[in-house]
Design a protein around this motif. Structure first.
Motif, short mmCIF file in Angstrom:
data_model
loop_
_atom_site.label_atom_id
_atom_site.label_comp_id
_atom_site.label_asym_id
_atom_site.label_seq_id
_atom_site.Cartn_x
_atom_site.Cartn_y
_atom_site.Cartn_z
N GLY A 73 0.78 -1.22 0.00
CA GLY A 73 0.00 0.00 0.00
C GLY A 73 0.81 1.27 0.00
N HIS A 74 2.13 1.17 0.14
CA HIS A 74 2.97 2.37 0.13
C HIS A 74 3.28 2.83 -1.27
N HIS A 75 2.99 2.01 -2.28
CA HIS A 75 3.35 2.37 -3.64
C HIS A 75 2.28 3.24 -4.29
N PRO A 76 2.69 4.16 -5.18
CA PRO A 76 1.71 4.91 -5.98
C PRO A 76 0.90 3.95 -6.86
N PRO A 77 -0.30 4.36 -7.31
CA PRO A 77 -1.26 3.37 -7.83
C PRO A 77 -1.31 3.18 -9.34
N LEU A 78 -0.43 3.79 -10.14
CA LEU A 78 -0.64 3.76 -11.59
C LEU A 78 -0.66 2.34 -12.15
N PHE A 79 0.35 1.54 -11.84
CA PHE A 79 0.34 0.18 -12.38
C PHE A 79 -0.87 -0.60 -11.90
N TYR A 80 -1.21 -0.45 -10.64
CA TYR A 80 -2.29 -1.24 -10.06
C TYR A 80 -3.63 -0.86 -10.69
N ALA A 81 -3.78 0.41 -11.04
CA ALA A 81 -5.00 0.84 -11.73
C ALA A 81 -5.07 0.22 -13.13
N LEU A 82 -3.93 0.21 -13.83
CA LEU A 82 -3.91 -0.39 -15.17
C LEU A 82 -4.21 -1.88 -15.12
N ALA A 83 -3.74 -2.57 -14.07
CA ALA A 83 -3.99 -4.00 -13.94
C ALA A 83 -5.39 -4.28 -13.41
N ALA A 84 -5.95 -3.35 -12.63
CA ALA A 84 -7.29 -3.57 -12.06
C ALA A 84 -8.39 -3.41 -13.11
N LEU A 85 -8.19 -2.51 -14.06
CA LEU A 85 -9.23 -2.25 -15.06
C LEU A 85 -9.67 -3.51 -15.81
N PRO A 86 -8.74 -4.33 -16.35
CA PRO A 86 -9.18 -5.51 -17.08
C PRO A 86 -9.48 -6.73 -16.19
N THR A 87 -9.31 -6.60 -14.87
CA THR A 87 -9.53 -7.77 -14.00
C THR A 87 -10.65 -7.56 -12.99
N ALA A 88 -11.21 -6.37 -12.92
CA ALA A 88 -12.21 -6.07 -11.88
C ALA A 88 -13.44 -6.95 -12.01
N TRP A 89 -13.76 -7.41 -13.21
CA TRP A 89 -14.98 -8.19 -13.45
C TRP A 89 -14.88 -9.64 -13.01
N ILE A 90 -13.67 -10.10 -12.69
CA ILE A 90 -13.44 -11.53 -12.43
C ILE A 90 -13.87 -11.89 -11.01
N GLU A 91 -14.72 -12.92 -10.90
CA GLU A 91 -15.12 -13.44 -9.59
C GLU A 91 -14.06 -14.43 -9.12
N THR A 92 -13.43 -14.13 -7.99
CA THR A 92 -12.35 -14.99 -7.52
C THR A 92 -12.80 -15.98 -6.44
N ASP A 93 -13.90 -15.69 -5.74
CA ASP A 93 -14.39 -16.56 -4.67
C ASP A 93 -13.33 -16.82 -3.60
N SER A 94 -12.45 -15.89 -3.40
CA SER A 94 -11.43 -16.05 -2.35
C SER A 94 -11.22 -14.71 -1.68
N ASP A 95 -10.82 -14.78 -0.43
CA ASP A 95 -10.53 -13.57 0.32
C ASP A 95 -9.30 -12.88 -0.24
N ILE A 96 -9.30 -11.56 -0.26
CA ILE A 96 -8.15 -10.82 -0.79
C ILE A 96 -6.88 -11.17 -0.02
N CYS A 97 -7.02 -11.48 1.26
CA CYS A 97 -5.84 -11.80 2.07
C CYS A 97 -5.48 -13.28 2.04
N ALA A 98 -6.15 -14.06 1.20
CA ALA A 98 -5.84 -15.48 1.12
C ALA A 98 -4.38 -15.66 0.71
N THR A 99 -3.72 -16.62 1.37
CA THR A 99 -2.32 -16.92 1.09
C THR A 99 -2.20 -18.37 0.66
N PRO A 100 -1.50 -18.66 -0.40
CA PRO A 100 -1.30 -20.06 -0.80
C PRO A 100 -0.62 -20.84 0.32
N VAL A 101 -0.76 -22.16 0.26
CA VAL A 101 -0.12 -23.02 1.27
C VAL A 101 1.39 -22.86 1.15
#
Length: 772
Positions: A73-101
């Protein structure tokens, strides 16, 4: 067709298709890197991905210290905005804080080239194609980054073209040096903001070079363009704030050269006005949230900080690591390339920079000279930015922080190599009195250096991908039921899996009979899965002495972390290839036994039975070996260098099994490597399996009769310590731990490896056993 016409046609073809070819190959390679590198294995990729998902699904920016999990969260948001635009529609069915095993054995011997437990997480079928949910969103975000990487490559070429319009191979070679840099490919194919930082740096470089060679000079439009680029840079990564120095240098140079001081003022007004419009809101937000505009103070609270006054030596020692991570050191640094590759890249870098300096000093024209000056300034600036970050942050020594200058760096290297070849050729022919066309020779030198670098870097990109990155995450090799197996057996582990063959080799004789301390055992286990396991079981390999104490052990998920048992299916056959290192301090001579087994963490071991169902225990013995001493005058010869002053050259116990009312006598053999001025205390601890001290002694050598500050170079000292075993001490295996402690500072001295790096500040000797 005349030769001149043919050359012109070849040049037009090169201009038209050269950069297209480089870009197409880059996109293909980056796609392959993305497919082969498992999700979330790249540096901080999981936290970068969380930022993308927070922005895409919740429509907000993460706040440092207020999220339930870390999300960059300390980083400026330009890349994250560019990556969020084409992925916002995707249903992930997982918590944002989920961590792989997580793989608990991740980064085992991380400094070594190889494939042993390089994966940080256990990866399953949810990452397989066709993608859905998180896998789909992550791969789309990676695709966005690949496109940004392609723009960096293109701008590198475009910058080269405007500086050297007649040297097509120089521009293409520089573009290839960026495009086929394994680390640039790897990070382009992952989720991070380092590639957009490289893009911002390349764009500012291109614009400033255009300004420097612009015959009309300054106007307010240049200020607006540079303000837009600088504002975008600040919204990409904050270390790009340093580029204002380059922008101002370019603007001021043109104003001085053309006497355009009024235009300098209007350009700067436009520059800072547009910058404020683009990025000012970000710094206002940080001021409101964290009490200062950058948010860096909050970063140091969450991520740690170094004191620059105390970390200079550490930062200097980390420079080689930073260099390797500029070219190719994958994951969190645990997947390195062979040293010879780094050495060749270092030679390429030094030769290129030397040639560029010679060219700048010697023969460059004004247009070329000031462009070169800007490129050098950019490289020097971000070298300083990187080193400054190394001074203040534990995460500092990473070459990716130099990426904003990567296009300038590549252009200098290619120009320098061409000029160096030209200089050497000129010297040779001049000595022989041969006349030649200077410009033609320079063009040929640039041509051949561009071709060699392009082909060499392309080959390196393939080698890094298929010989090092791919194998680090590959499943173990399989075998068929008809294969001839070494030492065929049928040993069942709870009816889940059977060991059907094995092979044990040592470097001592290759036939698994004798072994030296410090020597590895290479073990091949041929497994056949009978039934799908209900969860993840771990594999253990133990080397046991004649008293039942563990001399050496390895624990790992099967497949060295790449094929956990939860992914097994009935009928799978695979070969486990595992290396077990015998400790340098192993007690010799001894007869040792090598055994393997599987266990449920914190619960139980799988029962072992033979083909007839006869119970064999909870481990299967593969073989026995003779552990023999190394050559040396003293018992258990050692070469343990404490602080380049004192060396432990051997040790022995009066017994390895202690009964009730007995003590343990530990004899240490020291050699002085120099005249010693420091007063050291030798501490000897007896440790239980959980690390608790059950007995301890500390004294100057020989019970104080031979303090170290009286030792002269070459002195040999026999030093005896008695560890008292209290009545009632539980039976079991215990470890002997020794330290050399400065009597004045109470600081334990480090053991120094042959290459100079520190190993540890204590030394674990062979285990002993207490019987009651």
């Amino acid at each position: 067709m005349t030769g001149s016409a043919s050359n012109n046609q070849d040049k037009r073809i090169l201009q038209r298709w050269g950069i297209v070819t480089v870009l197409v190959i880059f996109l293909g390679l980056a796609g392959a890197y993305s497919l082969i590198n498992p999700l979330q294995e790249a540096t901080d990729e999981l936290r970068h991905y969380r930022f993308v998902r927070i922005l895409g699904t919740e429509g907000r920016l993460p706040v440092q210290g207020q999220e339930p999990c870390r999300a960059q969260g300390h980083h400026p948001p330009l890349f994250y905005a560019l990556a969020a635009l084409p992925t916002a529609w995707i249903e992930t069915d997982s918590d944002i804080c989920a961590t792989p095993v997580e793989n608990p054995f991740w980064a085992y011997r991380y400094w070594e080239v190889g494939r042993d437990n390089k994966a940080q997480y256990l990866h399953g079928q949810d990452e397989s194609f066709p993608w859905y949910g998180d896998a789909l969103a992550a791969h789309i975000a990676r695709g966005v980054n690949i496109l940004l990487g392609a723009l960096v490559v293109f701008l590198t070429w475009a910058t080269g073209k405007i500086i050297w319009p007649r040297k097509d191979f120089l521009a293409i070679g520089a573009a290839a040096l960026v495009a086929f840099n394994p680390m640039f490919l790897y990070l382009s194919a992952a989720i991070n903001n380092d590639i957009i930082a490289a893009l911002a740096g390349a764009a500012i470089t291109y614009a400033c070079i255009r300004l420097l060679i612009n015959p009309r000079g300054l106007n307010w439009r240049w200020g607006a363009v540079l303000g837009l680029l600088f504002g975008a840079a600040l919204m990409s990564k904050f270390n790009l704030a340093a580029t204002i120095l380059l922008i101002e240098a370019a603007i001021t140079w043109i104003a001085w050269k053309k006497r355009q001081w009024r235009e300098w003022i209007t350009a700067n007004v436009a520059l800072f006005s547009v910058t404020l419009l683009v990025s000012g809101w970000w710094f206002i937000r940080n001021q409101m949230l964290y009490g200062e505009p950058t948010g860096f103070r909050q970063v140091t609270k969450l991520w740690g900080v170094r004191d620059p006054l105390d970390s200079l030596g550490l930062a200097l020692s980390e420079v080689p690591y930073a260099f390797t991570t500029l070219w190719g050191r994958f994951g969190f640094g645990q997947i390195p390339l062979p040293t010879i590759i780094y050495n060749l890249l270092l030679a390429l870098t030094l030769l290129g920079l030397i040639g560029a300096v010679l060219g700048f000093i010697g023969r460059s024209k004004d247009r070329e000279r000031w462009s070169l000056a800007f490129l050098f300034a950019n490289v020097i600036l971000f070298t300083l930015v990187l080193f400054n970050y190394m001074l203040v942050s534990p995460a500092g020594p990473n070459g990716r922080f130099f990426f904003p200058a990567i296009s300038s760096f590549a252009l200098l290297i290619l120009y320098g190599l061409g000029h160096l070849i030209y200089t050497i050729g000129f010297w040779i022919v001049n000595r022989r009195g041969i006349a030649f066309q200077e410009e033609g020779v320079m063009n040929n030198a640039t041509k051949y250096s561009g071709l060699v670098v392009s082909l060499g870097m392309f080959s390196l990109a393939l080698v890094a991908l298929f010989a090092y990155l791919g194998p680090a995450y590959a499943r173990p090799r399989s075998f068929s039921a008809d294969d001839d197996l070494p030492n065929p057996v049928i040993i069942n582990f709870d009816q889940l899996v059977s060991l059907v063959g094995y092979k044990v080799t040592t470097s001592e004789d290759g036939i698994s009979q004798t072994l030296l301390p410090g020597e590895p055992l290479d073990i091949e286990l041929y497994w056949q899965v009978n039934n799908r396991p209900p969860g993840n079981y771990l594999l253990f390999v133990h080397l046991l002495d004649q008293y039942g104490s563990i001399v050496a052990q390895r624990d790992t998920h099967p497949g060295l972390g790449n094929f956990p048992s939860s992914q097994w299916r009935s009928g799978d056959r695979f070969v486990e290839e595992i290396r077990l290192y015998t400790p340098e301090t192993a007690y010799t001579p001894s007869k040792v036994r090598l055994s393997v087994g599987l266990y449920d963490p914190g619960a139980y071991r799988l029962a072992v039975t033979d083909i007839n169902g006869l119970y064999l225990g909870d481990a299967f013995e593969l073989t026995s070996l003779n552990l023999k001493p190394k050559d040396g005058e003293y018992p258990n010869p050692q070469d343990q260098n404490f602080n380049n002053e004192i060396k432990l050259i051997g040790y022995e116990y009066d017994r390895q099994v202690i009964n009730e009312n007995q003590d343990l006598e530990v004899t240490l053999y020291w050699q002085s490597l120099d005249n010693i001025e420091t007063d050291y205390i030798v501490q000897v601890d007896l440790l239980s399996g959980d690390g608790q001290i059950v007995s301890s002694t500390n004294s100057r050598p020989k019970n104080g009769d031979s303090p170290t500050n009286t030792w002269k170079k070459g002195d040999l000292i026999e030093d005896i310590h008695i560890l008292t075993i209290e009545p009632g001490t539980p039976a079991g295996s215990y470890l002997v731990d020794i330290s050399l402690i400065d009597a004045e500072t109470n600081r334990a001295q480090n053991i120094v490896a042959d290459d100079g790096h520190w190993i540890d500040n204590n030394l674990i000797l062979a285990p002993i056993r207490i019987d009651q």
